[in-house]
Motif scaffolding. Structure first.
Motif, PDB file in Angstrom:
ATOM      1  N   GLU A   1       0.849  -1.195   0.000  1.00  0.00           N
ATOM      2  CA  GLU A   1       0.000   0.000   0.000  1.00  0.00           C
ATOM      3  C   GLU A   1       0.880   1.239   0.000  1.00  0.00           C
ATOM      4  OE1 GLU A   1      -3.399   2.136   2.721  1.00  0.00           O
ATOM      5  OE2 GLU A   1      -3.077  -0.013   2.948  1.00  0.00           O
ATOM      6  N   ASN A   2       0.778   2.045  -1.049  1.00  0.00           N
ATOM      7  CA  ASN A   2       1.566   3.270  -1.121  1.00  0.00           C
ATOM      8  C   ASN A   2       0.947   4.246  -2.107  1.00  0.00           C
ATOM      9  OD1 ASN A   2       3.165   3.219  -3.877  1.00  0.00           O
ATOM     10  ND2 ASN A   2       3.270   1.129  -3.085  1.00  0.00           N
ATOM     11  N   ARG A   3       1.365   5.495  -1.989  1.00  0.00           N
ATOM     12  CA  ARG A   3       1.030   6.561  -2.938  1.00  0.00           C
ATOM     13  C   ARG A   3       2.351   7.244  -3.251  1.00  0.00           C
ATOM     14  NH1 ARG A   3      -4.382   8.322  -2.334  1.00  0.00           N
ATOM     15  NH2 ARG A   3      -4.060   9.318  -4.336  1.00  0.00           N
ATOM     16  N   PHE A   4       2.789   7.207  -4.503  1.00  0.00           N
ATOM     17  CA  PHE A   4       4.127   7.657  -4.884  1.00  0.00           C
ATOM     18  C   PHE A   4       4.040   8.292  -6.260  1.00  0.00           C
ATOM     19  CE2 PHE A   4       8.367   7.098  -6.618  1.00  0.00           C
ATOM     20  CZ  PHE A   4       9.211   7.265  -5.535  1.00  0.00           C
ATOM     21  N   CYS A   5       4.474   9.555  -6.363  1.00  0.00           N
ATOM     22  CA  CYS A   5       4.351  10.270  -7.629  1.00  0.00           C
ATOM     23  C   CYS A   5       5.521  11.240  -7.793  1.00  0.00           C
ATOM     24  CB  CYS A   5       3.030  11.035  -7.654  1.00  0.00           C
ATOM     25  SG  CYS A   5       2.711  11.946  -9.168  1.00  0.00           S
ATOM     26  N   PRO A   6       6.466  10.940  -8.693  1.00  0.00           N
ATOM     27  CA  PRO A   6       7.550  11.893  -8.959  1.00  0.00           C
ATOM     28  C   PRO A   6       6.973  13.194  -9.534  1.00  0.00           C
ATOM     29  CG  PRO A   6       8.080   9.736  -9.854  1.00  0.00           C
ATOM     30  CD  PRO A   6       6.636   9.706  -9.456  1.00  0.00           C
ATOM     31  N   VAL A   7       7.370  14.299  -8.959  1.00  0.00           N
ATOM     32  CA  VAL A   7       6.863  15.604  -9.397  1.00  0.00           C
ATOM     33  C   VAL A   7       7.318  15.866 -10.833  1.00  0.00           C
ATOM     34  CG1 VAL A   7       7.005  18.091  -8.988  1.00  0.00           C
ATOM     35  CG2 VAL A   7       6.776  16.513  -7.055  1.00  0.00           C
TER      36      VAL A   7
ATOM     37  N   ALA B   1       9.898  16.891  -0.708  1.00  0.00           N
ATOM     38  CA  ALA B   1       9.025  17.940  -1.234  1.00  0.00           C
ATOM     39  C   ALA B   1       9.619  18.537  -2.511  1.00  0.00           C
ATOM     40  CB  ALA B   1       8.817  19.037  -0.194  1.00  0.00           C
ATOM     41  N   GLY B   2       8.785  18.660  -3.515  1.00  0.00           N
ATOM     42  CA  GLY B   2       9.213  19.203  -4.800  1.00  0.00           C
ATOM     43  C   GLY B   2       9.912  18.181  -5.679  1.00  0.00           C
ATOM     44  N   LYS B   3      10.117  16.976  -5.145  1.00  0.00           N
ATOM     45  CA  LYS B   3      10.782  15.916  -5.898  1.00  0.00           C
ATOM     46  C   LYS B   3       9.841  14.740  -6.133  1.00  0.00           C
ATOM     47  CE  LYS B   3      15.277  16.871  -3.733  1.00  0.00           C
ATOM     48  NZ  LYS B   3      14.951  17.865  -2.725  1.00  0.00           N
ATOM     49  N   VAL B   4       9.317  14.214  -5.030  1.00  0.00           N
ATOM     50  CA  VAL B   4       8.401  13.080  -5.078  1.00  0.00           C
ATOM     51  C   VAL B   4       7.301  13.328  -4.065  1.00  0.00           C
ATOM     52  CG1 VAL B   4       8.123  10.592  -4.717  1.00  0.00           C
ATOM     53  CG2 VAL B   4      10.264  11.462  -5.682  1.00  0.00           C
ATOM     54  N   GLU B   5       6.068  13.190  -4.503  1.00  0.00           N
ATOM     55  CA  GLU B   5       4.949  13.334  -3.584  1.00  0.00           C
ATOM     56  C   GLU B   5       4.558  11.960  -3.071  1.00  0.00           C
ATOM     57  OE1 GLU B   5       1.656  15.675  -4.813  1.00  0.00           O
ATOM     58  OE2 GLU B   5       2.936  17.300  -5.512  1.00  0.00           O
TER      59      GLU B   5
ATOM     60  N   VAL C   1      20.152   7.205  -2.304  1.00  0.00           N
ATOM     61  CA  VAL C   1      19.854   7.465  -3.710  1.00  0.00           C
ATOM     62  C   VAL C   1      18.531   6.792  -4.063  1.00  0.00           C
ATOM     63  CG1 VAL C   1      20.653   7.216  -6.086  1.00  0.00           C
ATOM     64  CG2 VAL C   1      22.318   7.568  -4.234  1.00  0.00           C
ATOM     65  N   PHE C   2      17.585   7.602  -4.529  1.00  0.00           N
ATOM     66  CA  PHE C   2      16.293   7.128  -5.010  1.00  0.00           C
ATOM     67  C   PHE C   2      16.347   7.110  -6.534  1.00  0.00           C
ATOM     68  CE2 PHE C   2      14.925   8.190  -0.845  1.00  0.00           C
ATOM     69  CZ  PHE C   2      13.613   7.790  -0.666  1.00  0.00           C
ATOM     70  N   GLN C   3      16.407   5.947  -7.142  1.00  0.00           N
ATOM     71  CA  GLN C   3      16.342   5.838  -8.597  1.00  0.00           C
ATOM     72  C   GLN C   3      14.934   5.362  -8.944  1.00  0.00           C
ATOM     73  OE1 GLN C   3      19.866   3.221  -8.773  1.00  0.00           O
ATOM     74  NE2 GLN C   3      20.491   4.538 -10.471  1.00  0.00           N
ATOM     75  N   VAL C   4      14.192   6.222  -9.619  1.00  0.00           N
ATOM     76  CA  VAL C   4      12.805   5.921  -9.951  1.00  0.00           C
ATOM     77  C   VAL C   4      12.715   5.597 -11.438  1.00  0.00           C
ATOM     78  CG1 VAL C   4      10.433   6.799  -9.946  1.00  0.00           C
ATOM     79  CG2 VAL C   4      12.045   7.537  -8.157  1.00  0.00           C
ATOM     80  N   SER C   5      12.050   4.509 -11.731  1.00  0.00           N
ATOM     81  CA  SER C   5      11.819   4.127 -13.128  1.00  0.00           C
ATOM     82  C   SER C   5      10.365   3.688 -13.270  1.00  0.00           C
ATOM     83  CB  SER C   5      12.768   2.998 -13.560  1.00  0.00           C
ATOM     84  OG  SER C   5      12.564   1.854 -12.768  1.00  0.00           O
ATOM     85  N   ARG C   6       9.946   3.564 -14.517  1.00  0.00           N
ATOM     86  CA  ARG C   6       8.602   3.062 -14.783  1.00  0.00           C
ATOM     87  C   ARG C   6       8.585   1.549 -14.581  1.00  0.00           C
ATOM     88  NH1 ARG C   6       6.842   7.546 -16.184  1.00  0.00           N
ATOM     89  NH2 ARG C   6       7.703   8.864 -17.803  1.00  0.00           N
ATOM     90  N   GLU C   7       7.419   0.999 -14.602  1.00  0.00           N
ATOM     91  CA  GLU C   7       7.273  -0.446 -14.427  1.00  0.00           C
ATOM     92  C   GLU C   7       8.060  -1.214 -15.485  1.00  0.00           C
ATOM     93  OE1 GLU C   7       3.683  -3.440 -13.219  1.00  0.00           O
ATOM     94  OE2 GLU C   7       3.212  -1.791 -14.562  1.00  0.00           O
TER      95      GLU C   7
END
Length: 175
Positions: free
Chosen positions: A55-61, A151-155, A81-87
């Motif tokens: 259960e999470n809510r995660f949205c790169p700004v 804040a301003g990076k990932v909501e 280091v947070f490396q965010v990628s698509r599925e």
């Protein structure tokens, strides 16, 4: 039931457009830089990741393409280091957070957790409850600090920040 996004949030608009299920993490991986620990610590890490994905809510700004997302966590020079990628693995963004703002909170959190586990063996229920309230308060403080740093990076919503903070704590735990 999912907690709503903060009012005025960039990700809140996505929810209104019906893409709430895309604003989430579907995978969290710990890079080899995190290192391995005792079986107990590894178990706690696995549980923290499971809870986060569940259960999470995660949205790169600023990400117009939307998720769901994968998160790879690593350590580089005492930074997270947070490396965010698509599925599908396509890179979205990388953010680097100093761990310094978390050091005191994590240290205090571990101390109060130790007191809690000791209290379970010999304290009265009201004493245990008081210690647990302090533990939850520190956990909330760490979660809010994480939200502020992102804040301003990932909501993220508060519950997701709590789960991420748990993972940060488990990353520091040596067993």
């Amino acid at each position: 039931m999912p907690v709503p996004w903060p009012s005025g949030s960039i990700c809140e608009a996505g929810v209104e457009q019906g893409i709430a299920s895309k604003s989430r993490l579907v995978d969290v991986v710990l890079d080899e830089s995190i290192g391995r620990s005792t079986p107990d610590v590894e178990h706690e890490r696995a549980v923290a990741i499971f809870d986060l994905i569940e259960e999470n809510r995660f949205c790169p700004v600023g990400d117009e393409g939307g998720g769901p997302y994968r998160l790879r966590l690593s350590l580089a020079e005492s930074r997270l280091v947070f490396q965010v990628s698509r599925e599908d693995g396509a890179a979205v963004v990388t953010h680097i957070l100093s761990l310094t703002p978390f050091r005191r909170i994590v240290k205090d959190y571990f101390l109060i957790c130790e007191s809690y586990y000791q209290a379970i063996r010999s304290a009265t229920p009201s004493q245990i409850e008081a210690i647990d309230m302090g533990r939850r308060g520190l956990h909330n403080e760490g979660s809010q600090t994480l939200m502020d740093r992102l804040a301003g990076k990932v909501e993220v919503d508060f519950d997701t920040a709590r789960r991420l903070f748990t993972l940060i704590c488990v990353l520091h735990w040596r067993g």
